[in-house]
Design a protein around this motif. Structure first.
Motif, PDB file in Angstrom:
ATOM      1  N   TYR A 625       0.833  -1.204   0.000  1.00 15.12           N
ATOM      2  CA  TYR A 625       0.000   0.000   0.000  1.00 15.12           C
ATOM      3  C   TYR A 625       0.871   1.259   0.000  1.00 15.12           C
ATOM      4  N   PRO A 626       0.307   2.401  -0.388  1.00 13.73           N
ATOM      5  CA  PRO A 626       1.102   3.634  -0.387  1.00 13.73           C
ATOM      6  C   PRO A 626       1.500   4.057   1.037  1.00 13.73           C
ATOM      7  N   PRO A 627       2.620   4.765   1.167  1.00 13.43           N
ATOM      8  CA  PRO A 627       3.066   5.228   2.483  1.00 13.43           C
ATOM      9  C   PRO A 627       2.087   6.237   3.081  1.00 13.43           C
ATOM     10  N   VAL A 628       1.893   6.152   4.396  1.00 15.38           N
ATOM     11  CA  VAL A 628       1.069   7.146   5.104  1.00 15.38           C
ATOM     12  C   VAL A 628       1.766   7.528   6.410  1.00 15.38           C
ATOM     13  N   PRO A 629       1.522   8.757   6.887  1.00 16.27           N
ATOM     14  CA  PRO A 629       2.108   9.143   8.179  1.00 16.27           C
ATOM     15  C   PRO A 629       1.453   8.378   9.320  1.00 16.27           C
ATOM     16  N   LEU A 630       2.199   8.152  10.392  1.00 16.48           N
ATOM     17  CA  LEU A 630       1.599   7.585  11.609  1.00 16.48           C
ATOM     18  C   LEU A 630       0.591   8.579  12.173  1.00 16.48           C
ATOM     19  N   SER A 631      -0.277   8.122  13.067  1.00 13.97           N
ATOM     20  CA  SER A 631      -1.323   9.031  13.557  1.00 13.97           C
ATOM     21  C   SER A 631      -0.703  10.217  14.303  1.00 13.97           C
ATOM     22  N   VAL A 632       0.355  10.021  15.060  1.00 16.02           N
ATOM     23  CA  VAL A 632       1.166  11.149  15.517  1.00 16.02           C
ATOM     24  C   VAL A 632       2.409  11.117  14.629  1.00 16.02           C
ATOM     25  N   ALA A 633       2.412  11.977  13.611  1.00 16.04           N
ATOM     26  CA  ALA A 633       3.411  11.837  12.549  1.00 16.04           C
ATOM     27  C   ALA A 633       4.807  12.238  13.008  1.00 16.04           C
ATOM     28  N   ARG A 634       4.895  13.299  13.814  1.00 17.63           N
ATOM     29  CA  ARG A 634       6.201  13.801  14.222  1.00 17.63           C
ATOM     30  C   ARG A 634       6.359  13.650  15.728  1.00 17.63           C
ATOM     31  N   VAL A 635       7.435  12.993  16.156  1.00 19.73           N
ATOM     32  CA  VAL A 635       7.741  12.862  17.579  1.00 19.73           C
ATOM     33  C   VAL A 635       9.208  13.208  17.779  1.00 19.73           C
ATOM     34  N   ALA A 636       9.468  14.139  18.673  1.00 17.71           N
ATOM     35  CA  ALA A 636      10.832  14.590  18.942  1.00 17.71           C
ATOM     36  C   ALA A 636      11.544  14.969  17.647  1.00 17.71           C
ATOM     37  N   ASP A 637      10.858  15.713  16.806  1.00 15.87           N
ATOM     38  CA  ASP A 637      11.401  16.214  15.533  1.00 15.87           C
ATOM     39  C   ASP A 637      11.758  15.117  14.538  1.00 15.87           C
ATOM     40  N   VAL A 638      11.185  13.949  14.723  1.00 19.94           N
ATOM     41  CA  VAL A 638      11.379  12.874  13.751  1.00 19.94           C
ATOM     42  C   VAL A 638      10.054  12.619  13.047  1.00 19.94           C
ATOM     43  N   GLU A 639      10.100  12.622  11.717  1.00 22.07           N
ATOM     44  CA  GLU A 639       8.890  12.373  10.924  1.00 22.07           C
ATOM     45  C   GLU A 639       8.773  10.879  10.659  1.00 22.07           C
ATOM     46  N   ARG A 640       7.582  10.348  10.876  1.00 24.58           N
ATOM     47  CA  ARG A 640       7.435   8.897  10.815  1.00 24.58           C
ATOM     48  C   ARG A 640       6.354   8.507   9.808  1.00 24.58           C
ATOM     49  N   LEU A 641       6.741   7.713   8.838  1.00 23.14           N
ATOM     50  CA  LEU A 641       5.770   7.214   7.867  1.00 23.14           C
ATOM     51  C   LEU A 641       5.808   5.692   7.829  1.00 23.14           C
ATOM     52  N   GLN A 642       4.720   5.110   7.388  1.00 21.93           N
ATOM     53  CA  GLN A 642       4.690   3.656   7.327  1.00 21.93           C
ATOM     54  C   GLN A 642       3.969   3.171   6.074  1.00 21.93           C
ATOM     55  N   MET A 643       4.269   1.928   5.728  1.00 17.84           N
ATOM     56  CA  MET A 643       3.715   1.361   4.503  1.00 17.84           C
ATOM     57  C   MET A 643       3.280  -0.072   4.812  1.00 17.84           C
ATOM     58  N   LEU A 644       2.049  -0.365   4.489  1.00 19.63           N
ATOM     59  CA  LEU A 644       1.480  -1.660   4.835  1.00 19.63           C
ATOM     60  C   LEU A 644       1.704  -2.667   3.712  1.00 19.63           C
ATOM     61  N   VAL A 645       2.074  -3.881   4.087  1.00 17.23           N
ATOM     62  CA  VAL A 645       2.222  -4.967   3.127  1.00 17.23           C
ATOM     63  C   VAL A 645       1.264  -6.067   3.554  1.00 17.23           C
ATOM     64  N   GLU A 646       0.490  -6.580   2.603  1.00 18.19           N
ATOM     65  CA  GLU A 646      -0.542  -7.537   2.963  1.00 18.19           C
ATOM     66  C   GLU A 646      -0.471  -8.746   2.039  1.00 18.19           C
ATOM     67  N   SER A 647      -0.780  -9.913   2.600  1.00 15.52           N
ATOM     68  CA  SER A 647      -0.847 -11.101   1.762  1.00 15.52           C
ATOM     69  C   SER A 647      -1.889 -12.055   2.317  1.00 15.52           C
ATOM     70  N   ALA A 648      -2.507 -12.811   1.434  1.00 17.34           N
ATOM     71  CA  ALA A 648      -3.473 -13.810   1.887  1.00 17.34           C
ATOM     72  C   ALA A 648      -2.745 -14.997   2.513  1.00 17.34           C
ATOM     73  N   SER A 649      -1.461 -15.121   2.228  1.00 15.44           N
ATOM     74  CA  SER A 649      -0.718 -16.283   2.708  1.00 15.44           C
ATOM     75  C   SER A 649       0.440 -15.854   3.603  1.00 15.44           C
ATOM     76  N   ARG A 650       0.481 -16.447   4.800  1.00 14.75           N
ATOM     77  CA  ARG A 650       1.548 -16.130   5.741  1.00 14.75           C
ATOM     78  C   ARG A 650       2.909 -16.527   5.160  1.00 14.75           C
ATOM     79  N   VAL A 651       2.926 -17.694   4.525  1.00 20.54           N
ATOM     80  CA  VAL A 651       4.180 -18.201   3.965  1.00 20.54           C
ATOM     81  C   VAL A 651       4.677 -17.285   2.847  1.00 20.54           C
ATOM     82  N   ALA A 652       3.751 -16.867   1.992  1.00 14.71           N
ATOM     83  CA  ALA A 652       4.135 -15.974   0.889  1.00 14.71           C
ATOM     84  C   ALA A 652       4.674 -14.658   1.433  1.00 14.71           C
TER      85      ALA A 652
END
Ligand code: ADP
Ligand code: ZN
Ligand code: ZN
Length: 690
Positions: A625-652
């Protein structure tokens, strides 16, 4: 030196080096796998564990010898090493990093002679302290339901493969007694029991209960609040087989237990089983893995099981045992919803406590019963505000408000810790009349004192319990009946066996109804059920015990299920939604996070990572999925973004991550310019908060 032996050692290589596997070293003599050593890496000397497995082919030139062997410590078992290796692979970290992070930190500091000394002392102390097998200690006869659960547990345990058992028991149904009896059986067979609890705060209470039952047995605790020396001693007691039982928080799942015979995970749904830094492991999930591998029964207990575990029980992968009623036949508290829309508008919005709830509390007060009021926000008010110019008490370093703490007159950021004295006047316009907006536990305590004159009010939250022993003292006062109204954060809702509380109130739980995190309803339901479970634990009072919920959304399905105490209906509807949306437990997630000085740098890194992902074999089995900021995006002057990866199979998903992550180490070092550089990245497998 004649023909030194080549061996593999798991050393604590820093993650950014990308060296996750054990490294080859030389030794003058053969060393068993699991032996603790010190080995050179670059200019440093690091602790390491000798690892089983073939060293590869011809010895390359320049292989270095291990510098010290700590063989005073009996080697860690192969099954311990296998658990560490599994965790490292599953959570995508280095083997040595995981191994060393779960061993007691004190082990790094001691040389072989010091270690031998500690072990000798410990053996002497344990031998001296224990009266050999004290007589039977008093214990209640199991209720019919407990007896049935125990019998089922026993019959399951005699199968060839050890079962994972989900014990679904309503609050106050006596789950702990089932754990105690199961542990009793394990100890009688000469084996060790491992009992995990979510909160350090709950360990003293449980420890006392277990210690009382198992007088004459050696029970140790393992959690991060122990002194380093205590933690080492307790860990050693388990490792040497001197301790019969280990009670601990999530890190205890890695305790070395040579005679392990049972694992209990109490409140298995609790989010604190998930480690939030380093190797982000789930102690609950690792407990299940460990049980399977070591052929040991795993007992997961909860009044509100995680939907992951519930689904596995539905699918027949876990056995399910039920304790549907409270001990003594007491009723669960009656749930009363206060429709906040019905209150007179002018006052309703600003008043913490609705009149009917206050009246009910007043009644408790007159009868000499206790009430518990629960609000998941500490401090006095979440923000200060200037009505003239619109200034608000933002944190200069975080995208969050600083919380007003009235008692010590500070503005404190709960994210970066910045604390300053409250300004006398608005820092922007000089207005003297700056006002708090909203309410935290401090303010609630103050308002309740005004509304219930004469009531003895106590507050329990992270602020009121900062000093060592404060929490135990406050809980003691509640148990002794020296408190009429207990105000607190979720700290007070978990586990405690309060006997005099007949009313529990959730003042403002709505906020998590509409969270973007798909697990928010599951968590809210668990929290409210747990909170309700603190009321009417004494069967005599159960009939008039009540759970009050103030809400603007009384029609919400979650509250309807809560009213019926119907976890099963709630779980079924949630699982249906999750299945339709393709969310866990019907799919598997990993979260890649990047921290940087600017959001652009973090985003750039994640986008480049996504481009690499698309080129990998197996990319079609995962969705990035596209990157999105965390719900509190900036903490102690650090910008934090995250990107979700999903699969139907744990092994995959596992295969994909193993192929993807090594290239991210290179990607990070390639991005050199100030605009591109990131501070760090990390992957969270099976993330709990989205
Ligand atoms: P849970 O963990 O399911 O919320 P607890 O194990 O704390 O419930 O049990 C609730 C209360 O019932 C405790 O005070 C406990 O001592 C008591 N209790 C449990 N089992 C029995 C029993 N068989 N007979 C009498 N009292 C019991
Ligand atoms: Zn102002
Ligand atoms: Zn801050």
């Amino acid at each position: 030196m004649t023909n030194p032996i080549r061996l593999r050692v798991a050393v604590e290589t820093p993650q950014h080096t990308g060296l996750g596997a054990p490294l080859d070293y030389l030794s003058e003599r053969a060393l068993s796998p699991g032996t603790l050593v010190r080995a050179p890496l670059g200019k440093r000397e690091l602790p390491g564990v000798v690892w089983a497995g073939e060293t590869g082919g011809e010895a390359p030139a320049g292989l270095r010898p291990v510098v010290a062997v700590l063989d005073a410590l009996p080697p860690l078992t192969l099954s311990w090493c296998a658990l560490v290796e599994f965790a490292a692979a599953y959570y995508q970290r280095g083997i040595g990093e995981v191994a060393l992070s779960v061993l007691p930190p004190e082990l790094r500091k001691l040389d072989n002679a010091q270690l031998a000394n500690r072990i000798a002392k410990l053996r002497k102390r344990v031998a001296g302290a224990l009266a050999p097998a004290a007589g039977e200690s008093p214990r209640p006869a199991p209720s019919a339901e407990q007896a049935q659960a125990l019998q089922q547990l026993e019959s399951l345990g005699s199968d060839a493969t050890a079962p994972t058992v989900l014990l679904h028991g309503v609050t106050g149904s006596g789950k702990t007694e089932v754990y105690l009896r199961a542990a009793e059986r394990t100890l009688a067979l000469g084996r060790q029991a491992l009992v995990l609890v979510p909160e350090i705060n709950l360990t003293p209470q449980l420890e006392a209960r277990f210690a009382e039952r198992f007088a004459g047995r050696h029970i140790v605790s393992l959690h991060s609040a122990l002194t380093p020396a205590q933690r080492l001693a307790n860990w050693l007691a388990a490792h040497l087989g001197l301790a019969d039982m280990v009670l601990g928080t999530r890190l205890a799942v890695f305790a070395s237990l040579p005679r392990l015979g049972l694992i209990v995970v109490d409140e298995e749904h609790d989010p604190s089983y998930k480690q939030q830094e380093g190797a982000r492991y789930s102690a609950r999930d690792l407990a299940v893995v460990r049980g399977k591998r070591e052929g040991v029964t795993v007992l997961l207990g909860s009044a509100t099981p995680s939907l992951e575990s519930w689904q596995r029980a539905n699918a027949g992968r876990y056995a399910r045992l039920r304790l549907p009623a409270r001990i003594g036949g007491g009723a669960l508290p009656q749930v009363r919803l206060v429709d906040m829309n019905q209150l007179p508008k002018a006052r309703g919005v600003t008043t913490a406590m609705s009149p009917p709830l206050l009246a009910a509390m007043q009644q408790r007060l007159e009868r000499g019963e206790q009430s518990l009021v629960f609000l998941n926000r500490r401090g006095y008010a979440p923000v200060l505000h200037c009505g003239d110019c619109g200034w608000k008490s933002g944190c200069p370093h975080c995208s969050a408000w600083r919380v007003f703490h009235k008692l010590d007159r500070t503005l404190r950021c709960h994210h970066c810790g910045l604390a300053e004295r409250v300004p006398r006047a608005c820092p922007d316009c000089g207005n003297l009349d700056i006002a708090p907006i909203g309410r935290g536990t401090e303010r609630l305590e103050e308002q309740l004192a005004a509304m219930l004159p004469g009531a003895r009010i106590a507050r329990i939250d992270a602020d009121s319990t900062r000093l060592k022993g404060a929490l135990q003292a406050q809980l003691g006062a509640v148990h002794a009946g020296d408190v009429d109204v207990l105000v607190g954060t979720q700290m007070v809702t978990k586990g405690h066996d309060f006997r005099r509380i007949t009313l529990v109130a959730a003042v403002n739980p709505d906020t998590s109804l509409f969270s973007s995190d798909f697990r928010a309803p599951e968590r809210l339901f668990a929290l409210l059920q747990q909170a309700a479970g603190r009321a009417g634990r004494d069967a005599e009072q159960a009939a008039r015990s009540e759970m009050w919920v103030q809400t603007w959304h009384p029609q919400h399905a979650l509250y309807a299920a809560l009213r019926q105490h119907d976890f099963e209906a709630f779980a079924a509807s949630q699982l249906k939604e999750r299945e339709m949306a393709g969310l866990p437990p019907f799919s598997h997630l990993a979260m890649l996070r990047a921290d940087a000085r600017t959001p652009e740098a973090a985003r750039g890194f994640l986008q480049a990572a996504a481009q690499i992902a698309a080129t990998l074999p197996g990319a079609d089995a995962v969705m990035v999925y596209p990157p999105v900021p965390l719900s509190v995006a900036r903490v102690a002057d650090v910008e934090r973004l995250q990107m979700l990866v999903e699969s139907a199979s744990r092994v995959a998903l596992q295969r994909f991550l193993a192929a993807w992550l090594p290239s991210l180490h290179a990607l990070r070092s390639e991005r050199k310019t100030a605009e591109q550089r990131i501070l760090r990245w990390a992957v969270d497998v099976d993330p709990l908060s989205i």
